[in-house]
Design an enzyme around this catalytic site. Structure first.
Site, PDB file in Angstrom:
ATOM      1  N   GLU A 153       0.860  -1.081  -0.048  1.00 50.34           N
ATOM      2  CA  GLU A 153       0.082  -0.061   0.090  1.00 50.34           C
ATOM      3  C   GLU A 153       0.785   1.215   0.006  1.00 50.34           C
ATOM      4  O   GLU A 153       0.563   2.182   0.934  1.00 50.34           O
ATOM      5  CB  GLU A 153      -0.983   0.033   1.134  1.00 50.34           C
ATOM      6  CG  GLU A 153      -1.790  -1.153   1.017  1.00 50.34           C
ATOM      7  CD  GLU A 153      -2.744  -1.311   2.348  1.00 50.34           C
ATOM      8  OE1 GLU A 153      -2.868  -0.236   3.302  1.00 50.34           O
ATOM      9  OE2 GLU A 153      -3.452  -2.271   2.496  1.00 50.34           O
ATOM     10  N   GLU A 258      -6.047 -10.925  -1.105  1.00 53.31           N
ATOM     11  CA  GLU A 258      -6.747 -10.627   0.148  1.00 53.31           C
ATOM     12  C   GLU A 258      -8.370 -10.826  -0.257  1.00 53.31           C
ATOM     13  O   GLU A 258      -8.894  -9.835   0.059  1.00 53.31           O
ATOM     14  CB  GLU A 258      -6.342  -9.321   0.700  1.00 53.31           C
ATOM     15  CG  GLU A 258      -5.035  -9.507   1.034  1.00 53.31           C
ATOM     16  CD  GLU A 258      -4.496  -8.211   1.862  1.00 53.31           C
ATOM     17  OE1 GLU A 258      -5.392  -7.397   2.602  1.00 53.31           O
ATOM     18  OE2 GLU A 258      -3.330  -7.885   2.109  1.00 53.31           O
TER      19      GLU A 258
HETATM   20  O1  G3I Z   1      -4.166 -10.040  18.859  1.00 57.80           O
HETATM   21  C1  G3I Z   1      -4.772  -8.989  19.471  1.00 57.80           C
HETATM   22  C2  G3I Z   1      -5.487  -9.434  20.946  1.00 57.80           C
HETATM   23  O2  G3I Z   1      -4.469 -10.078  21.719  1.00 57.80           O
HETATM   24  C3  G3I Z   1      -6.103  -8.009  21.529  1.00 57.80           C
HETATM   25  O3  G3I Z   1      -6.728  -8.304  22.675  1.00 57.80           O
HETATM   26  C4  G3I Z   1      -7.042  -7.248  20.566  1.00 57.80           C
HETATM   27  C5  G3I Z   1      -7.491  -5.785  20.924  1.00 57.80           C
HETATM   28  O4  G3I Z   1      -7.403  -5.039  20.027  1.00 57.80           O
HETATM   29  O5  G3I Z   1      -6.080  -6.922  19.362  1.00 57.80           O
HETATM   30  C6  G3I Z   1      -5.424  -8.159  18.757  1.00 57.80           C
HETATM   31  O6  G3I Z   1      -4.925  -7.828  17.537  1.00 57.80           O
HETATM   32  C7  G3I Z   1      -5.666  -7.324  16.587  1.00 57.80           C
HETATM   33  C8  G3I Z   1      -5.138  -8.049  15.383  1.00 57.80           C
HETATM   34  O7  G3I Z   1      -5.885  -7.729  14.071  1.00 57.80           O
HETATM   35  C9  G3I Z   1      -5.661  -9.581  15.454  1.00 57.80           C
HETATM   36  O8  G3I Z   1      -7.155  -9.689  15.484  1.00 57.80           O
HETATM   37  C10 G3I Z   1      -5.126  -5.788  16.193  1.00 57.80           C
HETATM   38  O9  G3I Z   1      -5.457  -5.076  17.158  1.00 57.80           O
HETATM   39  C11 G3I Z   1      -5.615  -5.296  15.003  1.00 57.80           C
HETATM   40  O10 G3I Z   1      -5.143  -4.100  14.546  1.00 57.80           O
HETATM   41  C12 G3I Z   1      -5.113  -6.404  13.605  1.00 57.80           C
HETATM   42  O11 G3I Z   1      -5.887  -6.098  12.564  1.00 57.80           O
HETATM   43  C13 G3I Z   1      -5.361  -6.378  11.316  1.00 57.80           C
HETATM   44  C14 G3I Z   1      -5.036  -5.277  10.357  1.00 57.80           C
HETATM   45  O12 G3I Z   1      -4.738  -5.785   9.281  1.00 57.80           O
HETATM   46  C15 G3I Z   1      -3.948  -4.390  10.876  1.00 57.80           C
HETATM   47  O13 G3I Z   1      -2.777  -5.015  11.083  1.00 57.80           O
HETATM   48  C16 G3I Z   1      -6.387  -7.633  10.673  1.00 57.80           C
HETATM   49  O14 G3I Z   1      -6.273  -8.635  11.557  1.00 57.80           O
HETATM   50  C17 G3I Z   1      -5.959  -7.721   9.309  1.00 57.80           C
HETATM   51  O15 G3I Z   1      -6.804  -8.573   8.726  1.00 57.80           O
HETATM   52  C18 G3I Z   1      -5.666  -6.718   8.510  1.00 57.80           C
HETATM   53  O16 G3I Z   1      -5.159  -7.053   7.214  1.00 57.80           O
HETATM   54  C19 G3I Z   1      -4.807  -6.133   6.301  1.00 57.80           C
HETATM   55  C20 G3I Z   1      -3.851  -6.519   5.669  1.00 57.80           C
HETATM   56  O17 G3I Z   1      -2.623  -6.616   6.585  1.00 57.80           O
HETATM   57  C21 G3I Z   1      -3.332  -5.464   4.349  1.00 57.80           C
HETATM   58  N1  G3I Z   1      -4.486  -5.176   3.687  1.00 57.80           N
HETATM   59  C22 G3I Z   1      -5.803  -4.829   4.414  1.00 57.80           C
HETATM   60  C23 G3I Z   1      -6.110  -5.801   5.419  1.00 57.80           C
HETATM   61  C24 G3I Z   1      -7.308  -5.224   6.128  1.00 57.80           C
HETATM   62  O18 G3I Z   1      -7.043  -4.289   6.903  1.00 57.80           O
END
Ligand code: G3I
Length: 348
Positions: A153, A258
């Site tokens: 991105e 994705e």
């Molecule tokens: O694992 C922790 C958990 O321990 C905690 O209690 C909780 C509280 O917020 O957070 C959890 O982590 C989260 C994680 O997802 C797992 O669910 C993070 O806060 C959250 O920011 C994270 O979001 C991910 C996001 O990227 C940001 O990194 C999403 O799972 C993931 O699907 C998303 O994927 C992105 C791709 O990397 C790039 N393209 C877009 C796509 C969607 O946004």
């Protein structure tokens, strides 16, 4: 007669994705049916703790992408200090189950650890930080991770470079250098550029294509383009196909990296997931596969990766806090109509 034939083709294609699966097809898994790798984004915690999740991943998919475990904020927890626990667990699982492992992602402005955000240093110190991260991670997984989303991105919708911490400290040619560093660390690993909404943001798509063509001219190593495809049932099939066609004209590997298909495009809080919408989703999954098969030459088909397993696992449901059901499996990992749509089109 010819007209009758032409008129009947769309009806046939529609029916084939819609038709009931016969018992033999019912036993067949996605990875058995797909003429290219079919992947899924994996959450390590669910993989380790939920046997139905693990079973579905193992059974249905031939390629795994790390949903979060290989992002910089998960790995580089403090200066020069890596936490490999989650990443190693996933990569080991991929190895044991004989699946292709796609690493996501080395450089993404959203996944910057807190300590890096407050890092103080001149441009050389910033360059070394990023170079060292890229090379440390690639070397750690050398021979075990087949391909990487190196930069994720990097462009705005208008085609300009996104104003990230990396652009600010490293300057406008930083993307090219990331690919050179990655290639230096492992000349055999495949290097992808990954971005979203390329089907609906023509200026961004043009910028990505121009960058790739420039890399080719300059001899900067790059092997593939990832089209994220976080779409809804209302996205245009023809625009998506045209986008695939355009990206494939670079000659690189094309990964739908994705894929998920929202029903609740307007993020309505009291939205109701109806059968009619689920049928439209079934058709849309089938249409994406058909577009991929027809627009991307076989030797450039790196595969299609679905962004999570069951509807409850999707980041969309968490982010939006509104009802939706974007994936192939329901909350109990039962196959949805979407699965049937994808399967039907894979087999056509
Ligand atoms: O694992 C922790 C958990 O321990 C905690 O209690 C909780 C509280 O917020 O957070 C959890 O982590 C989260 C994680 O997802 C797992 O669910 C993070 O806060 C959250 O920011 C994270 O979001 C991910 C996001 O990227 C940001 O990194 C999403 O799972 C993931 O699907 C998303 O994927 C992105 C791709 O990397 C790039 N393209 C877009 C796509 C969607 O946004």
């Amino acid at each position: 007669m010819r007209w009758l034939f032409i008129l009947l083709i769309p009806a046939f294609v529609w029916r084939a994705a819609d038709a009931p699966l016969n018992p033999e097809q019912d036993r067949m898994t996605l990875q058995q049916a797909a003429p290219f790798p079919i992947g899924v984004a994996v959450d390590v915690k669910l993989l380790m703790t939920d046997s139905a999740y693990r079973h579905t991943v193992n059974q249905e998919f031939s390629s795994l992408t790390s949903e979060n475990a290989l992002k910089m904020n998960r790995l580089l927890v403090a200066p020069n200090q890596y936490n490999w626990t989650g990443g190693d667990a996933l990569v080991d699982f991929a190895r044991q189950t004989n699946k292709r492992m796609h690493g996501h992602t080395l450089v993404w402005h959203v996944a910057v650890p807190n300590w890096v955000q407050t890092f103080q240093g001149d441009s050389l110190a910033w360059e070394n930080l990023l170079k060292s991260h890229i090379q440390t991670v690639i070397r750690h997984y050398k021979g075990r991770v087949k391909s990487w989303d190196v930069v994720n991105e990097a462009f705005e919708a208008d085609g300009s470079l996104r104003k990230t911490i990396w652009l600010e400290h490293l300057g406008s040619d930083y993307v090219a250098r990331c690919y050179q560093y990655a290639h230096e660390a492992d000349p055999d690993v495949l290097l992808f550029y990954n971005d979203f909404s390329l089907d609906i943001k023509p200026l961004k798509a043009a910028a990505v294509k121009a960058m790739v063509m420039e890399f080719k001219r300059r001899g900067i190593p790059i092997n593939g383009i990832g089209l994220q495809a976080h779409i809804s049932i209302y996205n245009s099939d023809s625009k998506f196909r045209d986008c695939l066609d355009d990206m494939a004209s670079t000659g690189l590997q094309i990964h739908i990296s994705e894929l998920d298909i929202r029903l609740n495009a307007k993020k309505i809080k009291d939205f109701i997931v109806s059968d009619v919408l689920l049928q439209q989703q079934q058709q849309k999954y089938a249409a994406i596969v058909r577009a991929y098969k027809s627009a991307v030459p076989k030797k450039q088909q790196y595969g299609i990766t679905i962004w999570s397993v069951g509807d409850n696992d999707s980041y969309l449901v968490n982010d939006c806090k509104c009802p939706d059901a974007p994936l192939l499996f329901d909350t109990g990992y039962k196959k949805k109509l979407a699965y049937k749509g994808l399967m039907g089109a894979l087999r056509q």
